[in-house]
Design an enzyme around this catalytic site. Structure first.
Site, PDB file in Angstrom:
ATOM      1  N   HIS A 115       0.866  -1.309   0.050  1.00 26.47           N
ATOM      2  CA  HIS A 115       0.191  -0.047  -0.201  1.00 26.47           C
ATOM      3  C   HIS A 115       0.802   1.464  -0.095  1.00 26.47           C
ATOM      4  CE1 HIS A 115       0.634  -0.616   4.247  1.00 26.47           C
ATOM      5  NE2 HIS A 115       0.375   1.196   4.553  1.00 26.47           N
ATOM      6  N   ASP A 145       0.511  -7.903   1.273  1.00 25.44           N
ATOM      7  CA  ASP A 145      -0.025  -6.084   1.215  1.00 25.44           C
ATOM      8  C   ASP A 145       2.245  -6.212   0.963  1.00 25.44           C
ATOM      9  OD1 ASP A 145       0.265  -3.410   1.841  1.00 25.44           O
ATOM     10  OD2 ASP A 145      -0.343  -3.765   3.583  1.00 25.44           O
ATOM     11  N   GLY A 219       3.457   5.903   8.081  1.00 23.74           N
ATOM     12  CA  GLY A 219       4.842   6.560   8.508  1.00 23.74           C
ATOM     13  C   GLY A 219       5.662   5.161   8.751  1.00 23.74           C
ATOM     14  N   ASN A 220       4.456   4.862   9.855  1.00 25.36           N
ATOM     15  CA  ASN A 220       5.924   3.167   9.615  1.00 25.36           C
ATOM     16  C   ASN A 220       5.704   2.421   8.791  1.00 25.36           C
ATOM     17  OD1 ASN A 220       6.095   4.563  12.974  1.00 25.36           O
ATOM     18  ND2 ASN A 220       7.733   3.337  12.373  1.00 25.36           N
ATOM     19  N   SER A 221       4.558   2.314   8.220  1.00 23.74           N
ATOM     20  CA  SER A 221       4.552   1.414   6.944  1.00 23.74           C
ATOM     21  C   SER A 221       5.563   1.079   6.054  1.00 23.74           C
ATOM     22  CB  SER A 221       3.210   1.723   6.321  1.00 23.74           C
ATOM     23  OG  SER A 221       1.869   2.052   7.228  1.00 23.74           O
ATOM     24  N   LEU A 276      -3.674 -25.736   0.395  1.00 22.25           N
ATOM     25  CA  LEU A 276      -3.266 -27.627   0.798  1.00 22.25           C
ATOM     26  C   LEU A 276      -4.714 -28.385   0.227  1.00 22.25           C
ATOM     27  CD1 LEU A 276      -3.146 -26.924   4.840  1.00 22.25           C
ATOM     28  CD2 LEU A 276      -1.555 -28.335   2.739  1.00 22.25           C
ATOM     29  N   GLY A 277      -5.335 -27.123  -0.738  1.00 19.49           N
ATOM     30  CA  GLY A 277      -7.220 -28.168  -1.410  1.00 19.49           C
ATOM     31  C   GLY A 277      -7.876 -28.983  -0.473  1.00 19.49           C
TER      32      GLY A 277
END
Length: 475
Positions: A115, A145, A219-221, A276-277
């Site tokens: 993002h 993300d 801003g820490n993202s 894993l199905g």
């Protein structure tokens, strides 16, 4: 008589002296025990006694945390009255975004949040010593993300943060959050790991977050969550807040998933999620009690995909998966995450409760089968479908688009719609076309055969946002 009294006093003194000596010996013997149980307060005797600090750890870790700037050119939509009168062309402007990133490859590999860079045209990375580099986007994955950038350091090796083994992370461990909150510059905050394996956060499809009370702000993202050994525990990605600022509830993507995405970016540029199905549901207290468990744990298998990894390994409906690779699971999201951190072809060990007995099943994870976005087909001709790009619904496509992978053979998926075409009036990306003129459309060939009829009226049944829509359209 006098002599007898004198002897009695002498014996009494000897006994008293012996008692005092024994008491002193006992006290000396017990002093370490008393010291351990109740330490005595004392005045600090040296600078070291009062100057505990994270400074050495910060000096080691902070050079590997960077600022990430992204720019997007946005052209004005429509024209103002003044522009129309004087023939002025629509204006364009540059939209900027700022976040943080972590150097995980000495040759210039940087990981950040998707993002932070989503929709941008150009990217720039600024190191902690203020050197700036243009960056190339290697991979962007919206569902985790995460995004991976590459900068050209012209052969210079950069400081990196090694990946921690988050299986060892425990609630209460000290951690540091390093990033650039609100664009004020590199900032370090400290706290503890408040929780692990948070899955009910609603941020992405592969929720399995590490929660921390270290202050994390906008801003820490993309910044680093670091343990006391200077290792990357996770990438800070979100906070819970009603004001927009930190309230002590931050979430980081575990290093295990970060490493998988980085490896995919470096070795080909495509992140393939193994599966894993199987589909499952969380275990309630009543289900746990019926299974003879003392607490709710595990995922009850509700569906097994024919020919999928789980079926090949011998799992079936009604099985209770309690752990994967020795790590307990409590819902399907946690199960999906622990499968997705493995590379396709690797084997995962599932602990399964069946009939009151626990067994271990070795499941070889694999990519979901079926069509991918490479198989998108553009529909043409004189019909309401002209301009629609469609693809057959498959487990792989469903996984890539956040759909239920068990809705196989249920229709044709509308991938996108071309602007300026007639189909744009009737279809939206994400629609599932179930039938046309009374004929089911499970394959692209089936819908192409229907379109060859050149009908003037089209009776269409489709699913949109979980609702079935039917209608007739004349052309």
């Amino acid at each position: 008589m006098t002599h007898l009294r004198s002897m009695t006093r002498h014996v009494s003194k000897l006994l008293a002296a012996a008692f005092v000596a024994a008491l002193m010996a006992l006290t000396m013997a017990l002093m370490p025990v008393f010291a351990q149980g109740a330490p005595q307060e004392r005045v600090p005797q040296s600078t070291g006694d009062i100057s505990l600090t994270f400074a050495p750890l910060v000096r080691q870790a902070s050079p590997a945390v960077v600022n990430v700037y992204s720019e997007k050119n946005v052209t004005q939509r429509g024209m103002t009255l003044e522009q129309m009168m004087f023939g002025v062309a629509p204006q364009s402007r540059v939209q900027n975004s700022l976040g943080s990133g972590v150097v995980v490859g000495a040759d210039g590999i940087v990981v950040t949040n998707n993002h932070v860079i989503q929709g941008a045209d150009t990217f720039r990375v600024v190191l902690s010593d203020r050197r700036e580099y243009a960056a190339e986007l290697l991979l962007a994955d919206e569902r985790t993300d995460l995004a991976v950038l590459k900068i050209n350091t012209e052969g210079e090796r950069l400081p990196v943060l090694p990946f921690a083994d988050t299986r060892d992370a425990q609630v209460g461990d000290l951690v540091l959050a390093i990033g650039n909150p609100f664009g004020v510059g590199q900032t370090v905050t400290n706290g503890i790991i408040s929780a692990t394996a948070r899955t009910d956060v609603g941020i992405n499809d592969y929720s399995f977050f590490i929660q921390t009370d270290a202050a994390v702000n906008p801003g820490n993202s993309g910044g680093a969550l670091v343990n006391t050994r200077g290792q990357l525990v996770g990438v800070n990605t979100a906070i819970y807040s009603r004001s927009g600022g930190s309230v002590g509830i931050g979430f980081a993507i575990p290093a295990e998933m970060v490493k998988r995405v980085v490896d995919a970016a470096v070795n080909g540029g495509t992140f393939v999620r193994p599966w894993l199905g199987l589909a499952g549901q969380s275990v309630s207290y009543d289900i746990a009690k019926a299974q003879g468990l003392d607490r709710p744990i595990g995922v009850m298998v509700t569906e097994v995909y024919p020919g999928g990894p789980a079926e090949k390994a011998g799992l079936r409906r009604g099985d209770l998966v309690t752990a994967i690779d020795g790590r307990e699971v409590f819902d399907e999201k946690g199960l999906k995450f622990l499968a997705a951190i493995r590379n396709p072809g690797e084997t995962a060990a599932l602990s399964v409760l069946r009939g009151g007995k626990t067994s271990t099943f070795s499941v070889k994870v694999a990519p979901p089968p079926g069509a991918t976005e490479a198989d998108v087909v553009l529909l043409t001709g004189q019909s309401v479908f002209n301009g629609a790009r469609v693809i057959e619904l498959s487990p792989r496509l469903a996984e890539e688009n956040g759909l239920d992978p068990f809705t196989r053979g249920s229709g044709i998926y509308v991938h996108s719609v071309t602007r300026g075409t007639i189909s744009r009036n009737y279809f939206r990306p994400g629609d599932i076309i179930r039938s046309v003129n009374g004929k089911q459309t499970k394959t692209v060939k089936e819908i192409q055969d229907v379109l060859k009829q050149n009908a003037r009226e089209w009776d269409i049944e489709l699913e949109r946002n979980g609702r079935v829509v039917r209608g007739k359209v004349r052309t």
